[in-house]
Enzyme design. Structure first.
Site, PDB file in Angstrom:
ATOM      1  CG  ASP A  80      37.448  40.483  40.917  1.00 25.32           C
ATOM      2  OD1 ASP A  80      38.322  40.284  40.053  1.00 25.32           O
ATOM      3  OD2 ASP A  80      36.958  39.565  41.623  1.00 25.32           O
ATOM      4  CG  ASP A  91      40.225  36.689  38.613  1.00 26.77           C
ATOM      5  OD1 ASP A  91      39.862  37.848  38.883  1.00 26.77           O
ATOM      6  OD2 ASP A  91      39.585  35.668  38.967  1.00 26.77           O
ATOM      7  CG  HIS A 153      38.683  30.714  40.273  1.00 26.99           C
ATOM      8  ND1 HIS A 153      39.169  31.126  39.060  1.00 26.99           N
ATOM      9  CD2 HIS A 153      38.440  31.857  40.976  1.00 26.99           C
ATOM     10  CE1 HIS A 153      39.186  32.459  39.030  1.00 26.99           C
ATOM     11  NE2 HIS A 153      38.757  32.935  40.177  1.00 26.99           N
ATOM     12  CG  HIS A 161      35.245  30.524  38.279  1.00 29.93           C
ATOM     13  ND1 HIS A 161      34.955  30.581  39.619  1.00 29.93           N
ATOM     14  CD2 HIS A 161      35.508  31.787  37.913  1.00 29.93           C
ATOM     15  CE1 HIS A 161      35.033  31.844  40.041  1.00 29.93           C
ATOM     16  NE2 HIS A 161      35.357  32.601  39.004  1.00 29.93           N
ATOM     17  CD  GLU A 185      38.229  34.998  43.782  1.00 24.72           C
ATOM     18  OE1 GLU A 185      37.637  36.090  43.890  1.00 24.72           O
ATOM     19  OE2 GLU A 185      38.118  34.287  42.773  1.00 24.72           O
ATOM     20  CD  GLU A 277      40.581  36.994  42.071  1.00 25.50           C
ATOM     21  OE1 GLU A 277      39.830  37.971  41.883  1.00 25.50           O
ATOM     22  OE2 GLU A 277      40.365  35.850  41.615  1.00 25.50           O
TER      23      GLU A 277
HETATM   24 MN    MN Z   1      38.428  38.190  40.394  1.00 23.47          MN
HETATM   25 MN    MN Z   2      38.635  35.001  40.710  1.00 29.41          MN
END
Ligand code: MN
Ligand code: MN
Length: 292
Positions: A80, A91, A153, A161, A185, A277
Site C-alpha cells: 500500500d 493512495d 475514505h 482520511h 479499497e 486500492e
Molecule cells: Mn492505502
Molecule cells: Mn486508503
C-alpha cells in the site's frame, strides 16, 4: 482541489506500482522493498504520502518495517503506497502471492474484481452503500468475506482520511457520493471479516503541535511539522534523518499527546487478507488516478 497535482501524484503512483511488481520477490527484506519503493517515488518527483505499508497474511494493514526490521517477504503481501504533491494524495494498493498458493491467488482476485466492479458504477450522486454492496457481493461470490470494519475514505489536502467513508459492505446508510477525491479499497479474507488492533506499527501522525518542555522532543516536533505536516510518517524515516537517538524523543512526543501512534490491523481469526486500492476523482468525469 488541485486536480493537476492529484493527477500527477496518481501517475507516479501507477509507475511505482508497476516498478514494485517487477522487483518484489519472495525472501527479500521488507526493509529493502520499502526503501526502494519510497526512493522511486522521490526519484519520479513526488513525495511518499505515508510510509509504504507491507502487510503480510493476517495483518490487513499498517505494517511498515522498522529501521532494523529483519522480516522477509512471504505469503500474501499487500503493498500500500501513497504519493503526494503539496498534500494532494494518490493512495493505492495491490496484493502479491509469494508462495504460489491457489487460495492466495483467489483472495487477490476477489479484492481486485471487487474494486473493478465498484469503479464501474461510480458517479456523483450514487449511494455509498451501493458501492459497498457491490464490493460485498463480488467478494462473497468468490466464497470470501469483505472486511467490514475497514473502508475506503475521502481524501483532502494533507488529510489522508477525511470526511466520508466508502464502506466495503452494504451498510444501508443513505449518504451519497459527492464530487471529490476518494480512495476505494476492498479487503477480502477467508476469515471472519473483521480486524482488531495488533502491535504498535511505528507509524505516527501529528495530533497536536503544542510544544513539549524537552528541547530534543521540541526540535523533533518542529521537524515533523515541517517535513510531514499532518501526513503519516514512521520511526524508520525519523531514524534515517536524525539517527537512533531521536527514537527517545519520538517516545516523549507520543506520551505527550503530540502524536497518534497507529496499531497494526490484524484479522480477528488470524486468517489471510488481500487488498486492492485506487484513488478516484469524482467530478463531471470519473478519473481513476492510480490505475495500473
Ligand atoms: Mn492505502
Ligand atoms: Mn486508503
Amino acid at each position: 482541489m488541485d486536480t493537476e497535482k492529484i493527477i500527477k501524484a496518481g501517475k507516479i503512483a501507477s509507475q511505482v506500482k508497476k516498478f514494485a511488481k517487477s522487483f518484489i520477490k519472495p525472501k527479500m527484506h521488507l526493509l529493502e522493498i520499502a526503501e526502494k519503493i519510497e526512493a522511486k517515488i522521490v526519484e519520479l518527483g513526488g513525495k511518499p504520502a505515508f510510509p509504504v505499508n507491507l502487510s503480510i497474511n493476517n495483518i490487513a494493514a499498517h505494517y511498515t518495517p522498522s529501521h532494523d526490521d529483519k522480516t522477509l517477504a512471504h505469503g500474501l503481501l499487500k503493498v500500500d503506497l501513497g504519493v503526494h504533491f503539496n498534500g494532494w494524495i494518490a493512495d493505492t494498493a495491490f496484493s502479491m502471492d509469494l508462495e504460489n498458493s491457489q487460495e492466495n491467488k483467489k483472495l487477490i482476485q476477489a479484492s481486485e474484481e471487487a474494486l473493478k466492479s465498484a469503479e464501474k458504477i461510480l458517479k456523483a450522486g450514487i449511494h455509498l452503500n451501493k458501492i459497498g454492496g457491490i464490493i460485498e457481493k463480488t467478494i462473497k461470490s468468490k466464497g470470501f468475506s469483505p472486511i467490514i470494519n475497514l473502508s475506503g475514505h475521502e481524501i483532502s489536502q494533507y488529510e489522508l482520511h477525511a470526511g466520508a467513508s466508502v464502506p466495503n459492505i452494504d451498510d444501508s446508510r443513505a449518504s451519497i457520493l459527492t464530487p471529490g477525491l476518494y480512495a476505494i479499497e476492498p479487503f477480502a479474507t477467508n476469515g471472519s471479516g473483521k480486524v482488531h488492533d495488533g502491535k504498535p506499527s511505528e507509524i505516527y501522525m501529528l495530533q497536536s503541535s503544542s510544544h513539549p518542555r524537552n528541547p530534543g522532543a521540541r526540535e523533533l516536533l518542529d521537524f515533523i511539522v515541517k517535513e510531514y505536516n499532518t501526513l503519516p510518517f514512521c520511526s524508520r524515516w525519523i531514524v534515517k534523518k536524525l539517527g537512533t537517538k531521536s527514537l527517545f524523543d519520538l517516545k516523549i512526543l507520543e506520551s505527550n499527546g503530540n502524536l497518534h501512534h497507529f496499531a497494526q490491523l490484524v484479522e480477528s481469526e488470524n486468517a489471510i487478507v488481500s487488498q486492492t486500492e485506487n484513488t478516484v476523482l469524482i467530478g463531471k468525469e470519473i478519473i481513476i488516478t492510480s490505475e495500473d
